[in-house]
Design a protein around this motif. Structure first.
Motif, PDB file in Angstrom:
ATOM      1  N   MET A 168       0.455  -0.846  -0.079  1.00 27.34           N
ATOM      2  CA  MET A 168      -0.038  -0.066   0.007  1.00 27.34           C
ATOM      3  C   MET A 168       0.765   1.308  -0.580  1.00 27.34           C
ATOM      4  N   THR A 170       0.803   5.663   0.533  1.00 26.50           N
ATOM      5  CA  THR A 170       0.286   6.939   0.963  1.00 26.50           C
ATOM      6  C   THR A 170       1.002   8.084   1.145  1.00 26.50           C
ATOM      7  N   PRO A 174      -0.882   6.275   8.346  1.00 27.73           N
ATOM      8  CA  PRO A 174      -2.114   5.372   8.917  1.00 27.73           C
ATOM      9  C   PRO A 174      -2.181   6.217  10.423  1.00 27.73           C
ATOM     10  N   THR A 177       0.187   3.609  13.866  1.00 30.86           N
ATOM     11  CA  THR A 177       1.162   4.031  13.479  1.00 30.86           C
ATOM     12  C   THR A 177       2.216   3.025  13.816  1.00 30.86           C
ATOM     13  N   ALA A 209      -6.135   4.740   8.013  1.00 33.54           N
ATOM     14  CA  ALA A 209      -5.974   3.280   9.263  1.00 33.54           C
ATOM     15  C   ALA A 209      -6.764   1.684   8.431  1.00 33.54           C
ATOM     16  N   TRP A 212      -6.374  -0.183   5.410  1.00 36.39           N
ATOM     17  CA  TRP A 212      -5.098  -0.802   5.797  1.00 36.39           C
ATOM     18  C   TRP A 212      -4.989  -1.627   6.628  1.00 36.39           C
ATOM     19  N   ASN A 213      -6.104  -0.802   7.851  1.00 33.26           N
ATOM     20  CA  ASN A 213      -6.503  -2.545   8.265  1.00 33.26           C
ATOM     21  C   ASN A 213      -7.295  -4.032   7.242  1.00 33.26           C
ATOM     22  N   TYR A 216      -5.100  -5.061   4.410  1.00 28.02           N
ATOM     23  CA  TYR A 216      -3.654  -5.820   5.355  1.00 28.02           C
ATOM     24  C   TYR A 216      -2.855  -6.348   4.395  1.00 28.02           C
ATOM     25  N   LEU A 220       3.079  -1.079   4.377  1.00 27.23           N
ATOM     26  CA  LEU A 220       2.369   0.247   3.578  1.00 27.23           C
ATOM     27  C   LEU A 220       3.550   1.393   3.462  1.00 27.23           C
ATOM     28  N   HIS A 222       4.813   5.400   3.184  1.00 32.06           N
ATOM     29  CA  HIS A 222       4.345   7.046   3.110  1.00 32.06           C
ATOM     30  C   HIS A 222       4.668   7.824   3.207  1.00 32.06           C
ATOM     31  N   VAL A 239       5.058  -0.787   8.082  1.00 34.70           N
ATOM     32  CA  VAL A 239       4.984   0.357   8.123  1.00 34.70           C
ATOM     33  C   VAL A 239       6.344   1.305   7.639  1.00 34.70           C
TER      34      VAL A 239
END
Length: 275
Positions: A168, A170, A174, A177, A209, A212-213, A216, A220, A222, A239
């Motif tokens: 992911m 972004t 999130p 974090t 988030a 994200w959750n 999954y 991630l 960012h 992350v």
């Protein structure tokens, strides 16, 4: 300083599938063409097999200058997950005219829709751009700030509807974090941002988030926080927070098979670029 030319949709593409086994990930650039030149030239030295950059927002680059900066570096394409500090007055009309499509705005620069689904090296990738500007009190709406930056409920629903993803991308962090450096900035508020902006930031992070959750992803990545670091949740989700232009941790090399990131030091980047 010359006025950048307006963004134009030179090509649109609804589906992106890349064979790359390794890519570069780059944090906030903020229109800094000198830094982009350093990054690209360091990639050529440190990872000559890498031809694709995944950029994580606050791009704001002049398309002509982008092509000039990367000419001869071996970088063939840049895919931008949009941030908050972008020319949304130009970007939003292009998205409205080409819904769900990636849009090429220079010879090598592609802007990703919100959300976007890609396949890179056989891995499924979700890009979800946008973020809340905690500094909007110092910006002028319609000039240097636009409400279009918001990650909306519609963006969240569309991102979730696409199903699971391995990776992911972004701009926004999130909520909850595992990255300690980001948690510390949110706690301390060293820039003294006002409470209403911080509440909007919390809402934005909660929306990231939520995706994200449910999606999954194993990893991630960012930008936005200017707080390089990494962390892992109790259930194993990783992350990575990248730094901004000129900062340690602003460039990483991502192996698409293992989803592990190699992050050269700032000194290595500058030496590899010959600076």
């Amino acid at each position: 300083m010359r006025t950048p030319p307006p963004l134009k949709a030179l090509e649109v593409e609804p589906t992106i599938a890349l064979p790359d086994q390794r890519v570069a990930v780059v944090g906030d650039v903020q229109g800094n063409f000198r830094w982009l030149d350093i990054v690209a030239r360091s990639i050529r030295t440190l990872a000559p097999d890498v031809t694709t950059i995944l950029q994580l927002g606050d791009w704001a680059m002049d398309p002509d200058t982008t092509d000039e900066s990367l000419d001869g570096t071996g970088i063939e394409r840049i895919y931008v997950t949009l941030g908050n500090h972008e020319p949304w007055d130009q970007i939003t009309p292009m998205f409205e005219a080409n819904p769900g499509c990636a849009i090429r705005v220079s010879d090598i620069t592609w802007i990703l829709p919100r959300p976007a689904r890609l396949t890179i090296g056989g891995r499924s990738v979700l890009s979800l751009g946008g973020a809340a500007s905690v500094d909007r009190a110092w910006r002028q709406e319609g000039i240097s700030w636009w409400p279009d930056e918001e990650i909306t409920r519609q963006h969240v629903a569309a991102a979730i509807a696409g199903g699971p993803a391995d990776l992911m991308l972004t701009h926004e962090s999130p909520a909850r974090t595992p990255v300690r450096a980001v948690r510390e900035i949110l706690r301390a508020n060293p820039m003294g941002f006002p409470d209403d902006a911080r509440r909007d930031s919390a809402t934005s992070r909660a929306r990231v988030a939520k995706v994200w959750n449910i999606v999954y992803p194993e990893l991630l990545i960012h930008g936005h926080m200017h707080a390089p670091g990494g962390g892992q949740t109790e259930d194993g989700l990783r992350v990575a927070s990248l730094g901004q232009d000129g900062q340690q941790g602003s460039l990483g090399f991502l192996d698409m098979q293992t989803l592990r990131i190699e992050t050269p030091s700032l000194r290595q980047i500058r030496e590899a670029a010959g600076r």
